[in-house]
Design a protein around this motif. Structure first.
Motif, PDB file in Angstrom:
ATOM      1  N   ARG A 217       0.805  -1.195  -0.131  1.00  0.00           N
ATOM      2  CA  ARG A 217      -0.050  -0.131  -0.074  1.00  0.00           C
ATOM      3  C   ARG A 217       0.952   1.338   0.004  1.00  0.00           C
ATOM      4  N   PHE A 218       2.279   0.983  -0.030  1.00  0.00           N
ATOM      5  CA  PHE A 218       3.106   2.303  -0.061  1.00  0.00           C
ATOM      6  C   PHE A 218       2.920   3.105  -1.397  1.00  0.00           C
ATOM      7  N   ASP A 219       2.961   4.487  -0.998  1.00  0.00           N
ATOM      8  CA  ASP A 219       2.849   5.300  -2.132  1.00  0.00           C
ATOM      9  C   ASP A 219       4.311   5.965  -2.302  1.00  0.00           C
ATOM     10  N   GLY A 226      -2.054   3.814   1.075  1.00  0.00           N
ATOM     11  CA  GLY A 226      -3.250   4.026   0.318  1.00  0.00           C
ATOM     12  C   GLY A 226      -3.342   5.436  -0.362  1.00  0.00           C
ATOM     13  N   ASN A 227      -4.752   5.805  -0.380  1.00  0.00           N
ATOM     14  CA  ASN A 227      -5.226   6.992  -1.153  1.00  0.00           C
ATOM     15  C   ASN A 227      -5.520   7.933  -0.366  1.00  0.00           C
ATOM     16  N   GLU A 261      12.630  -2.784  -3.625  1.00  0.00           N
ATOM     17  CA  GLU A 261      11.788  -2.480  -2.251  1.00  0.00           C
ATOM     18  C   GLU A 261      12.388  -1.861  -1.253  1.00  0.00           C
ATOM     19  N   PRO A 262      11.766  -0.828  -0.828  1.00  0.00           N
ATOM     20  CA  PRO A 262      12.403   0.076   0.375  1.00  0.00           C
ATOM     21  C   PRO A 262      12.234  -1.017   1.538  1.00  0.00           C
ATOM     22  N   THR A 263      13.101  -0.751   2.542  1.00  0.00           N
ATOM     23  CA  THR A 263      12.894  -1.312   3.908  1.00  0.00           C
ATOM     24  C   THR A 263      11.627  -0.616   4.373  1.00  0.00           C
ATOM     25  N   PRO A 264      11.403  -1.363   5.470  1.00  0.00           N
ATOM     26  CA  PRO A 264      10.265  -0.702   6.521  1.00  0.00           C
ATOM     27  C   PRO A 264      10.689   0.662   6.941  1.00  0.00           C
ATOM     28  N   ALA A 265      11.817   0.959   7.330  1.00  0.00           N
ATOM     29  CA  ALA A 265      12.436   2.212   7.922  1.00  0.00           C
ATOM     30  C   ALA A 265      12.403   3.184   6.645  1.00  0.00           C
ATOM     31  N   ASP A 266      12.999   2.660   5.425  1.00  0.00           N
ATOM     32  CA  ASP A 266      13.004   3.558   4.514  1.00  0.00           C
ATOM     33  C   ASP A 266      11.431   4.085   4.004  1.00  0.00           C
ATOM     34  N   MET A 267      10.481   3.267   4.200  1.00  0.00           N
ATOM     35  CA  MET A 267       8.897   3.965   3.823  1.00  0.00           C
ATOM     36  C   MET A 267       8.621   4.902   4.905  1.00  0.00           C
ATOM     37  N   ALA A 268       8.860   4.494   6.169  1.00  0.00           N
ATOM     38  CA  ALA A 268       8.444   5.335   7.248  1.00  0.00           C
ATOM     39  C   ALA A 268       9.237   6.837   7.112  1.00  0.00           C
ATOM     40  N   ASP A 273       9.389  12.679   5.366  1.00  0.00           N
ATOM     41  CA  ASP A 273      10.034  13.625   4.835  1.00  0.00           C
ATOM     42  C   ASP A 273       9.055  14.597   4.097  1.00  0.00           C
ATOM     43  N   LYS A 274       7.968  13.601   3.326  1.00  0.00           N
ATOM     44  CA  LYS A 274       7.117  14.099   2.499  1.00  0.00           C
ATOM     45  C   LYS A 274       5.915  14.814   3.354  1.00  0.00           C
TER      46      LYS A 274
END
Length: 767
Positions: A217-219, A226-227, A261-268, A273-274
């Protein structure tokens, strides 16, 4: 006797905002509920909060309408509830709405109840007011989609008048289904004699499932999951950072081989940042709004909630501890912490000195600059192109406009502005990086940053001196204050060596907040908390499970920041009281309210799943583990394990909904650690040791400083009575001339560690 509006007697800012409505609002009390029974009228229950934008819209469109009032007053008993005062009432009926609508919810929450049983008949959120009135009042030409509130009222009245028995049966069946749903989620499986062992055996797959759920579900463009609409969801982000290595290791996947694929920490961290760059972040002032209407975080609903600031402060702190080169995370730590201690939510004296405690929220709406009689969403925060350049000179203005996406015709898509309140307006959001601006304008990055800071200062001053700020809901809520004081204590500890003056300020306010709650909202004789403090006096609502849980968590954080045993002792007392009031003796876990408070509720909820806020059960399991490690209390450890086990069914099937509890699940498997810094009586310096520990991202680890020079104090004696292990440690350093660190697990401790290098190696090995 005709109904009359009774809300002027309430102190709630939300209820006060409806006291002049023609609707004859009643409060949630025995008299109102009894009147509904005597007159056999359905209750129209409307739940909201003071800073809610759509609550304001419905107030203006419907509850201020004589037409709507005439229908409500004749056919219903209308009752208003402030969800922040009564989250128990709100929670019960929100579950009904979400079950009825496929998971959708929000505020205002409007529910029709059968008199007597209080079973729900129908529910919804915002319904548009009478179009013939709205079009004349606002000049709008586009009618909102969906049924008007008037039509909903007339239809419910028709159903009740002609088919009352069917309405009652439908409500009774809905409640039965909800009870069955909650019982199925938390009733022990009779065939599973050891649910904790079951969870431990599945821990690898649970972390795999959680990681893959969020990865799917990662944007990847905007961050988040999600959306739209998007909520920051700090509990999820902190879990992904703190458990990132475990998610990779437990999967037995080499993350470096999955380069796409990003790691869990990368996604967070990407998400954080965004969020920091988006319009959801007040880039001219400070703080963060509640959620974003758009997927790219550019257009918020502008209310600023205390709990969001506290949880985001924790998430950015975790991101910085994970990677101290992350300047964006560090900047956001300062942003939020300083907003909390010197912003609109600060409970301060008339001379603006913080006296402890934080208010609930800032409103989304405020007085429009072009119409002193009209409130608009975001009016305090948005800018027309002309107004922006009225404040700033051309070249600095061009740089700032490029940075924050300020456009001549506004940067808000009309599709996201259904009422036209943001026409030609700009919500500042980062559009160009400093390096891009440097190349575009031929200046050094340092010069660009200096110009932007000057522009921000001028815009902030203009905003604060020419515009009416949003109103503030000045309720002090224990649970949210617990989150805030804990986050400030953690931030102060982590950055004490980087920014000692600011860190000291943060800690001072955190301590003042704990002291305020102890003095004003806690009964030392009964050990009971009151949930609300408002207008210089404590409210009637008693503390709920989340109030105890969140405050205990904050007090443990405060203890680890100060090592003042008073905070630890109070946390233990509160935990014992929470166990007494809310523990489910049959199936384990904590109910949201006491048994006495369920008399007017259709359900006594016990939930472990996180929502916008972490669940009380996830925080409680963590508190129990932390306290058990600090004071050697095996009963607390057992209760923690049983709390986690109470939600075995859902943890096995949807662990991603229980992010706040995953850390406690790890503690169930591996136990807790306590790092004790033992200080001999000659009081040698321990700052280097503390600095290393506080600047490390430690999970399921508590920290304690044991000063043998304080051996005669009551607090020291109490601590040794709780955990005799500390006596052994104190004895072992009595003849030493320098501090020693012991890493303890259960009743076993490491050999003494006496220098920073060895301590660092041990921490790295443990993590």
């Amino acid at each position: 006797m005709p109904l009359v509006n009774t809300l002027s007697a309430s102190k709630s800012p939300y209820l006060q905002s409806h006291k002049d409505n023609p609707v004859a609002w009643q409060q949630w009390n025995e008299a109102s509920l009894k009147r509904a029974v005597n007159e056999n009228k359905p209750i129209f229950l409307s739940i909201g909060y003071h800073t809610c934008h759509w609550c304001h819209v419905m107030n203006e469109e419907s509850f201020s309408s004589d037409l709507i009032a005439s229908i409500l007053n004749e056919h219903f008993i209308p009752i208003k509830v402030d969800r922040e005062e009564r989250p128990d009432v709100d929670g019960v009926y929100m579950y009904y709405l979400q079950a009825m609508s496929g998971g959708r919810g929000g505020w205002p929450l409007n529910v029709f109840l059968a008199p007597g049983s209080l079973h729900p008949i129908f529910a919804g959120t915002y319904w548009p007011g009478p179009w013939e009135e709205i079009s004349v009042k606002t000049g709008r030409t586009t009618k909102s989609s969906g049924p008007e509130f008037k039509d909903v009222l007339l239809r419910i009245n028709e159903l009740w008048s002609n088919e009352e028995e069917k309405c009652r049966i439908a409500g009774s069946e809905a409640v039965a289904q909800l009870k069955q749903y909650f019982e199925a989620k938390t009733t022990r499986d009779a065939t599973d004699q050891n649910p904790a062992a079951t969870l431990i055996s599945k821990i690898t797959s649970l972390f795999t499932d959680t990681y893959e759920y969020f990865l799917d579900r990662f944007d990847k463009s905007n961050g988040g999951f999600g959306n739209a609409p998007k909520f920051p969801s700090p509990v999820i982000l902190s879990t992904l950072i703190r458990q990132s290595s475990r998610m990779a290791l437990e999967e037995k996947i080499n993350m470096s081989e999955r380069t796409n694929e990003p790691t869990p920490a990368d996604m967070a961290i990407f998400t954080l940042d965004k969020i920091a760059q988006g319009g959801i972040h007040d880039l001219i002032g400070r703080g963060f709004s509640r959620y974003s209407v758009t997927a790219d975080w550019s257009l918020p609903h502008f209310e600023k909630m205390l709990y969001d600031q506290a949880m985001l402060l924790n998430a950015y702190l975790d991101a910085w501890l994970y990677d101290k080169s992350n300047k964006n995370a560090q900047d956001c730590i300062y942003d939020i912490a300083n907003y909390l201690i010197a912003g609109p939510l600060t409970h301060a004296s008339e001379s603006s000195i913080p006296v402890g405690g934080f208010y609930s929220a800032e409103d989304a709406d405020s007085i429009a600059s072009d119409n002193a009689f009209t409130k608009r969403e975001g009016a305090f925060y948005v800018w027309t192109y002309e107004e922006f350049f009225k404040v700033l000179d051309r070249i600095p203005g061009d740089i700032a406009a490029s940075r924050w996406n300020i456009q001549e015709y506004g940067n808000v898509d009309p599709e996201n502005d259904i009422h036209g309140e943001l026409r030609l307006q700009n919500v500042p959001a980062v559009n160009m990086t400093i390096d891009e601006l440097s190349k575009t304008f031929g200046m050094t990055p340092e010069k660009i940053s200096s110009i932007l800071e000057d522009c921000r200062s001028k815009l902030r001053k203009y905003r604060e001196t020419t515009r009416m700020p949003p109103s503030v809901d000045n309720k002090i809520v224990v649970s949210w204050n617990g989150l805030a004081l804990g986050a400030l204590a953690r931030a102060s500890s982590a950055l004490s060596s980087v920014s000692p003056i600011e860190a000291e300020d943060w800690l001072e306010v955190a301590e003042a907040t704990a002291d305020f709650i102890y003095r004003e909202m806690y009964d030392t004789e009964s050990g009971v908390l009151q949930r609300i403090f408002l207008d210089s006096q404590v409210g009637e609502t008693r503390g709920m499970c989340e109030d105890y849980a969140f405050l205990i968590s904050g007090l443990i954080d405060l203890f680890e920041a100060t090592f003042d045993i008073h905070y630890l002792r109070w946390a233990v007392k509160l935990q014992n009281k929470q166990n007494e009031l809310f523990w489910d003796k049959e199936n384990s876990g904590f109910y949201s309210v006491t048994e006495d408070e369920t008399k007017r509720l259709i359900l006594r909820i016990k939930s472990g799943a996180d929502a916008v806020e972490p669940s009380a059960n996830s925080i409680s399991s963590s508190n129990l583990y932390r306290l058990s490690a600090l004071i050697g209390n095996s009963k607390f450890e057992s209760l923690a394990q049983n709390t986690v086990s109470a939600f075995t069914h859902d943890l096995l099937t949807q662990p991603y909904s229980y992010c706040g509890m995953l850390q406690s699940l790890v503690a169930t498997k591996e136990g807790m650690s306590t790092i004790v810094i033992a200080v001999p009586s000659n009081e040698p310096e321990i700052s280097d040791l503390l600095c290393l520990l506080r600047s490390s991202l430690l999970t399921n680890t508590t920290i304690l400083v044991l000063r043998t020079s304080e051996a005669s104090s009551d607090d020291f004696k109490w601590l040794l009575q709780q955990n005799s292990l500390y006596q052994d440690i104190a004895d072992s350093v009595s003849s030493m001339d320098k501090p020693a660190v012991f890493i303890c697990k259960g009743r076993t401790c490491s050999l003494p560690i006496t220098n920073v290098e060895d301590l660092k190696k041990n921490i790295e090995l443990a993590s």
